[in-house]
Design an enzyme around this catalytic site. Structure first.
Site, PDB file in Angstrom:
ATOM      1  N   ASP A 117      17.245  -1.667 -30.315  1.00 51.14           N
ATOM      2  CA  ASP A 117      18.068  -0.995 -31.336  1.00 51.14           C
ATOM      3  C   ASP A 117      19.141  -0.210 -30.599  1.00 51.14           C
ATOM      4  OD1 ASP A 117      18.955   0.310 -33.742  1.00 51.14           O
ATOM      5  OD2 ASP A 117      16.947   0.061 -34.574  1.00 51.14           O
ATOM      6  N   ILE A 118      19.914   0.587 -31.328  1.00 53.25           N
ATOM      7  CA  ILE A 118      20.897   1.417 -30.638  1.00 53.25           C
ATOM      8  C   ILE A 118      20.149   2.454 -29.785  1.00 53.25           C
ATOM      9  CG2 ILE A 118      22.707   1.085 -32.371  1.00 53.25           C
ATOM     10  CD1 ILE A 118      22.007   3.933 -33.418  1.00 53.25           C
ATOM     11  N   LYS A 170      -4.130  -5.299 -25.996  1.00 52.71           N
ATOM     12  CA  LYS A 170      -2.731  -5.350 -26.443  1.00 52.71           C
ATOM     13  C   LYS A 170      -2.685  -5.342 -27.972  1.00 52.71           C
ATOM     14  CE  LYS A 170       0.118  -9.186 -26.289  1.00 52.71           C
ATOM     15  NZ  LYS A 170       1.054  -9.307 -27.420  1.00 52.71           N
ATOM     16  N   LYS A 180       8.282  -4.621 -28.431  1.00 52.60           N
ATOM     17  CA  LYS A 180       9.590  -5.200 -28.091  1.00 52.60           C
ATOM     18  C   LYS A 180      10.745  -4.462 -28.783  1.00 52.60           C
ATOM     19  CE  LYS A 180       7.904  -9.899 -27.130  1.00 52.60           C
ATOM     20  NZ  LYS A 180       6.475  -9.816 -27.515  1.00 52.60           N
ATOM     21  N   ARG A 219      -5.946 -15.983 -27.587  1.00 51.96           N
ATOM     22  CA  ARG A 219      -6.927 -16.848 -28.258  1.00 51.96           C
ATOM     23  C   ARG A 219      -8.114 -17.303 -27.418  1.00 51.96           C
ATOM     24  NH1 ARG A 219      -1.976 -20.136 -30.611  1.00 51.96           N
ATOM     25  NH2 ARG A 219      -1.187 -19.194 -28.691  1.00 51.96           N
ATOM     26  N   THR A 249      10.236 -16.435 -24.091  1.00 53.73           N
ATOM     27  CA  THR A 249       9.900 -17.790 -23.619  1.00 53.73           C
ATOM     28  C   THR A 249      10.189 -18.861 -24.667  1.00 53.73           C
ATOM     29  OG1 THR A 249       7.649 -17.208 -24.184  1.00 53.73           O
ATOM     30  CG2 THR A 249       8.210 -17.191 -21.852  1.00 53.73           C
ATOM     31  N   ASP A 298       2.844  -3.934 -27.644  1.00 51.29           N
ATOM     32  CA  ASP A 298       3.857  -4.991 -27.452  1.00 51.29           C
ATOM     33  C   ASP A 298       4.774  -4.996 -28.670  1.00 51.29           C
ATOM     34  OD1 ASP A 298       5.238  -7.163 -26.512  1.00 51.29           O
ATOM     35  OD2 ASP A 298       3.653  -8.620 -26.909  1.00 51.29           O
TER      36      ASP A 298
END
Ligand code: C5P
Length: 230
Positions: free
Chosen positions: A67-68, A35, A64, A208, A117, A62
């Site tokens: 936007d328009i 990722k 995310k 991690r 989250t 990733d």
């Protein structure tokens, strides 16, 4: 001899693409899915994506997107040039429909981010939402499927209900995974690899516990072994 399990995705949450590439090389054939997030995106993350894809491994971007619709569609189309396998977008209907249009003709799969989250019910109410987190997650999973998105990002604690309600085909990608006995760090609601899979996750995102381990290859192998035993 180690065999990667395509359900394990290791997060390359590192400051430079050189550090990330060194980690990929040191883990070798134990992991086949990585990722790349917003930390590496401005540091050459898309070139790193192409470099990892050239080795035959899979990449989850990733980013995310939010936007328009016209911008999300064009951004998604640009992102398809990196050959990645998964991309996150916020799970709002117009955003998702635009991303579905933008990925046309590519193999890119889309994941809706339902409710981040870091938000609880009180924060959602403060922002003006009429739903609490659980109901908003379920509403947005339904909207994701209606929009033609392939799955969602969800905690292991949400995965069981999502899988039960929405069937076996959608992808449920689950962060917040900690092998038994590992330091949970800043994650609050964690699950072990085995319990997340039995709750219905299709993929596990682990950061991690692997990328900060003294021996990342051994740490990844321990997770692969735990997954194999499910
Ligand atoms: O190091 P750790 O295993 O906690 O990393 C989890 C990864 O999953 C990070 O890249 C983090 O940004 C991501 N993530 C998360 N929780 C979410 C969505 C993404 O931890 N709800």
């Amino acid at each position: 001899m180690s065999h990667a399990d395509p359900r394990l995705i290791v997060a390359l949450d590192l400051p430079t693409t050189d550090a990330a590439w060194s980690l990929v090389e040191s883990i070798g054939n134990t992991v086949s899915f990585y990722k790349i997030g917003l930390q590496l995106f401005p540091m050459g993350g898309m070139d790193l994506c192409r470099k990892i894809k050239a080795t035959g491994k899979q990449v989850f971007l990733d980013f995310k997107l939010h936007d328009i619709p016209a911008t999300v569609e064009k951004a998604t189309r640009s992102i398809t040039t990196g050959g990645a396998d998964l991309l996150t977008i916020h799970a709002e209907p117009a955003v998702m429909q635009a991303a579905v249009a933008g990925r046309e003709g590519s193999d890119l799969k889309l994941l809706g981010v339902t409710v981040m989250t870091c938000y609880d019910d009180a924060m959602l109410a403060e922002m003006g939402y009429a739903f609490g987190a659980r109901d908003l997650v379920l509403r947005r999973v339904e909207q994701s499927l209606e929009a033609g998105v392939d799955g969602v990002v969800a905690s292991a604690h949400e995965a069981r209900e999502i899988r039960a309600r929405f069937g076996k085909d959608l992808l449920i990608v689950t962060p917040g995974i900690r092998p038994t006995g590992a330091d949970i760090g800043d994650q609050k609601r964690v699950a072990t690899p085995a319990s997340a899979l039995s709750d219905g996750a299709s993929h596990l995102v682990v950061g991690r516990p692997v990328n900060a381990a003294p021996n990342p290859k051994a740490a990844a192998q321990a997770i692969v072994d735990e997954i194999a035993a499910v």
